[in-house]
Design an enzyme around this catalytic site. Structure first.
Site, PDB file in Angstrom:
ATOM      1  N   SER A  37       0.835  -1.212   0.000  1.00 33.58           N
ATOM      2  CA  SER A  37       0.000   0.000   0.000  1.00 33.58           C
ATOM      3  C   SER A  37       0.869   1.260   0.000  1.00 33.58           C
ATOM      4  CB  SER A  37      -0.892   0.028   1.247  1.00 33.58           C
ATOM      5  OG  SER A  37      -1.819  -1.016   1.196  1.00 33.58           O
ATOM      6  N   ARG A  41       1.447   4.190  -3.063  1.00 38.16           N
ATOM      7  CA  ARG A  41       1.230   5.610  -2.752  1.00 38.16           C
ATOM      8  C   ARG A  41       2.501   6.421  -2.918  1.00 38.16           C
ATOM      9  NH1 ARG A  41      -2.487   2.472  -0.553  1.00 38.16           N
ATOM     10  NH2 ARG A  41      -4.531   3.254   0.116  1.00 38.16           N
ATOM     11  N   GLY A 109      -6.184  -4.193  -7.627  1.00 37.19           N
ATOM     12  CA  GLY A 109      -7.363  -3.400  -7.280  1.00 37.19           C
ATOM     13  C   GLY A 109      -6.949  -2.021  -6.803  1.00 37.19           C
ATOM     14  N   ARG A 137     -13.956  -7.525 -10.682  1.00 34.32           N
ATOM     15  CA  ARG A 137     -14.150  -6.945  -9.344  1.00 34.32           C
ATOM     16  C   ARG A 137     -14.989  -5.664  -9.390  1.00 34.32           C
ATOM     17  NH1 ARG A 137      -8.591  -6.899  -6.213  1.00 34.32           N
ATOM     18  NH2 ARG A 137     -10.003  -6.299  -4.529  1.00 34.32           N
ATOM     19  N   SER A 182     -13.232   1.094   3.199  1.00 35.42           N
ATOM     20  CA  SER A 182     -12.280   0.725   2.157  1.00 35.42           C
ATOM     21  C   SER A 182     -11.291   1.852   1.917  1.00 35.42           C
ATOM     22  CB  SER A 182     -13.036   0.416   0.851  1.00 35.42           C
ATOM     23  OG  SER A 182     -12.152   0.512  -0.248  1.00 35.42           O
ATOM     24  N   ASP A 330      -6.842  -8.257   4.725  1.00 34.81           N
ATOM     25  CA  ASP A 330      -6.066  -9.056   3.767  1.00 34.81           C
ATOM     26  C   ASP A 330      -5.536 -10.353   4.382  1.00 34.81           C
ATOM     27  OD1 ASP A 330      -6.464  -7.254   1.735  1.00 34.81           O
ATOM     28  OD2 ASP A 330      -4.584  -6.187   2.058  1.00 34.81           O
ATOM     29  N   LYS A 357     -12.499  -9.796  -3.159  1.00 32.76           N
ATOM     30  CA  LYS A 357     -11.061  -9.548  -3.260  1.00 32.76           C
ATOM     31  C   LYS A 357     -10.553 -10.201  -4.557  1.00 32.76           C
ATOM     32  CE  LYS A 357     -10.480  -7.043   0.390  1.00 32.76           C
ATOM     33  NZ  LYS A 357     -10.066  -5.643   0.234  1.00 32.76           N
ATOM     34  N   ARG A 361     -12.631 -15.055  -1.409  1.00 33.46           N
ATOM     35  CA  ARG A 361     -11.686 -15.696  -0.479  1.00 33.46           C
ATOM     36  C   ARG A 361     -12.358 -16.597   0.546  1.00 33.46           C
ATOM     37  NH1 ARG A 361      -7.192 -10.783   0.022  1.00 33.46           N
ATOM     38  NH2 ARG A 361      -6.067 -11.441  -1.848  1.00 33.46           N
ATOM     39  N   ARG A 405      -2.834 -14.495  -2.134  1.00 39.19           N
ATOM     40  CA  ARG A 405      -2.959 -14.827  -0.711  1.00 39.19           C
ATOM     41  C   ARG A 405      -3.610 -16.196  -0.486  1.00 39.19           C
ATOM     42  NH1 ARG A 405      -1.063  -9.857   0.974  1.00 39.19           N
ATOM     43  NH2 ARG A 405      -2.179  -8.041   0.195  1.00 39.19           N
TER      44      ARG A 405
HETATM   45  C1  S3P Z   1      -5.525  -1.481  -0.044  1.00 41.05           C
HETATM   46  C2  S3P Z   1      -6.756  -1.512   0.547  1.00 41.05           C
HETATM   47  C3  S3P Z   1      -7.491  -2.748   0.850  1.00 41.05           C
HETATM   48  C4  S3P Z   1      -6.637  -3.994   0.710  1.00 41.05           C
HETATM   49  C5  S3P Z   1      -5.726  -3.944  -0.466  1.00 41.05           C
HETATM   50  C6  S3P Z   1      -4.819  -2.714  -0.422  1.00 41.05           C
HETATM   51  C7  S3P Z   1      -4.889  -0.162  -0.284  1.00 41.05           C
HETATM   52  O1  S3P Z   1      -8.598  -2.860  -0.021  1.00 41.05           O
HETATM   53  O2  S3P Z   1      -7.452  -5.143   0.635  1.00 41.05           O
HETATM   54  O3  S3P Z   1      -4.906  -5.096  -0.520  1.00 41.05           O
HETATM   55  O4  S3P Z   1      -3.665  -0.112  -0.519  1.00 41.05           O
HETATM   56  O5  S3P Z   1      -5.596   0.847  -0.236  1.00 41.05           O
HETATM   57  P1  S3P Z   1      -9.989  -2.148   0.326  1.00 41.05           P
HETATM   58  O6  S3P Z   1      -9.678  -0.745   0.531  1.00 41.05           O
HETATM   59  O7  S3P Z   1     -10.853  -2.350  -0.870  1.00 41.05           O
HETATM   60  O8  S3P Z   1     -10.505  -2.867   1.538  1.00 41.05           O
END
Ligand code: S3P
Length: 453
Positions: A37, A41, A109, A137, A182, A330, A357, A361, A405
């Site tokens: 994450s 970013r 995603g 998704r 989220s 996760d 996801k 899952r 995962r």
């Molecule tokens: C993430 C947010 C999560 C997580 C993903 C990474 C992120 O998803 O499951 O692996 O970096 O913002 P959600 O925000 O849809 O829960």
């Protein structure tokens, strides 16, 4: 060929098979790779800042490489010095160029949803796509609020599914109440708000990971938090930063659960991110009786980190508190593996997000662990798992559904099964944890990297 192109995988292609077998005690010290994450970013905010952003410890997983490739396609220079060390030459909030081709986010995603928000308010046309899993998704969760801001987005099923075509335009700010906790939804809206005049707010039902808020503040944005509402002021002056990416607690989860389950194990996981919004699994495992010690707690690049000593433990089943779910979202697949070998019943509720996801899952783990002899009852929003502390019979072949995962969780389970466990379609482990095999075998886990079929 870009780095991402050379690593193309997807849920439509071939398959790497891994095989895990009953292992002796896991021992030693390993460092999990950079946080996924924070890595995404770093690239995104670095590209939007003025000046250069230097990143150390960036995760070179495919998902992040896709994000880098997308920004290169929009005219951002991203230099790689050596493993995990990058310089991003920021172009400012209005400096991105129209990409000449479709942006392929692969399996990610995060990449797809964050870029949908960002590109909605850029003055050009762009198209985002991904592999079969990502195209299946839900994208409505970001498209709906972005349209409320005036975004012009088209996609399959009325914008619910990718590919998404975005006709970037000037937006108006909103105060959005999100139905899901989220970080991807929250961040997509805040990114759209970055080059939108006025205050854009998101209210979540529970706190999701807060890296966006922390990092944007670090880059110089005005970010205010009021309970579960976060607000950003449009057109901030973002300045390039130096970022040290902590180890990913979501990747550390695999050697952590493996060490708890394999008798005699005693391992040290160093430099693991301890952001409170990310350590739900650790809290659950401690509650189950896991021997996990936080050592050398410190701050790295604005994020808390620690070294974790993890020892084999007699785990007990628990009812997982619903409030912890967003902070462990996760990690449920590997928690299911732990619960399958704990003493007693583990109940997971309020985790319906797991169904959307990289795969469904809940179903993937119920079918996979079930085929190894686990007693796991699927529920719409979770599962009830009756553990077998003596270990599972194993001996099965499990489909990962191309979900990284799901693959790694079954391989961890396989370390305590009487018969070896083969996991199919493991190539997407490279999306988040390319060093998985090396790290696990360094600790003594018997996992064979199999053939590609
Ligand atoms: C993430 C947010 C999560 C997580 C993903 C990474 C992120 O998803 O499951 O692996 O970096 O913002 P959600 O925000 O849809 O829960």
């Amino acid at each position: 060929m870009s780095e991402a192109d050379s690593l193309v995988t997807g849920n439509d292609v071939g398959g790497r098979i891994f095989r895990a077998r009953k292992s002796g005690p896991l021992k030693g010290e390993v460092t999990p790779p950079g946080d996924k994450s924070i890595s995404h970013r770093s690239v995104i905010f670095g590209a939007l800042a003025e000046g250069t952003t230097k990143v150390d410890g960036l995760l070179e997983g495919e998902d992040v490489l896709r994000t880098i490739a997308a920004f290169r396609d929009m005219g951002v220079e991203v230099e790689r010095h050596d493993k995990g060390r990058y310089t991003i030459h920021g172009v400012g909030l209005d400096g991105l160029a129209e990409p000449g081709n479709v942006l392929d986010m692969g399996n990610s995603g995060t990449g797809m949803r964050l870029l949908t928000g960002l590109l909605s308010s850029q003055p050009f046309y762009s198209v985002l796509t991904g592999d079969g899993s990502l195209r299946g998704r839900p994208m409505g969760r970001v498209v709906t609020p972005l349209r409320k801001m005036g975004a012009r987005i088209l996609g399959r099923e009325g914008g619910k599914k990718a590919p998404l075509a975005i006709n970037g335009t000037e937006l108006v700010p909103i105060d959005y109440t999100s139905p899901v906790a989220s970080a991807q939804v929250k961040t997509a809206i805040l990114l759209a708000g970055l080059n939108t005049a006025g205050e854009t707010s998101v209210l979540e039902p529970a706190l999701s990971r807060d890296h966006t808020e922390r990092m944007l503040k670090g880059f110089g944005a005005e970010v205010q938090r009021d309970g579960l509402r976060v607000t950003i002021d449009g057109w901030p002056d973002l300045t390039g930063q130096e970022i040290l990416v902590p180890g990913d607690p979501s990747s550390a989860a695999f050697p952590m659960v493996a060490a708890l389950l394999v008798p005699g194990s005693d391992v040290l996981l160093t430099n693991v991110g301890m952001n409170p919004t990310r350590i739900g699994l650790m809290e659950i495992l401690l509650e189950m009786g896991g021997r996990i010690e936080r050592l050398n707690e410190r701050e790295v690049g604005g994020e808390p980190v620690a070294d974790l000593r993890v020892r084999h433990s007699e785990l007990k089943g628990i009812e997982v508190p619903v409030e912890v779910v967003p902070r462990a979202i996760d990690e449920f697949p590997v928690l299911f593996a732990a619960a399958a070998m704990a003493d007693g019943e583990t109940i997971v509720r309020g985790a319906e997000e797991l169904r959307v996801k990289e795969s469904d899952r809940i179903s993937a783990m119920a079918v996979g662990l079930g085929s190894l002899g686990a007693r796991i009852e699927e529920r719409e929003d979770g599962a009830v798992i009756t553990g077998q502390p003596e270990g599972l019979k194993g001996g099965g072949v499990v489909d990962s559904h191309t979900d990284h995962r799901i693959a790694m969780s079954h391989l961890v389970a396989g370390l305590c099964c009487k018969e070896p466990v083969e996991v199919l379609r493991c190539e997407n482990i490279d999306t988040s944890f390319p060093e998985f095999h090396g790290i696990m075998t360094t600790l003594g886990a018997e996992i064979e990297s199999g053939r590609v079929v």
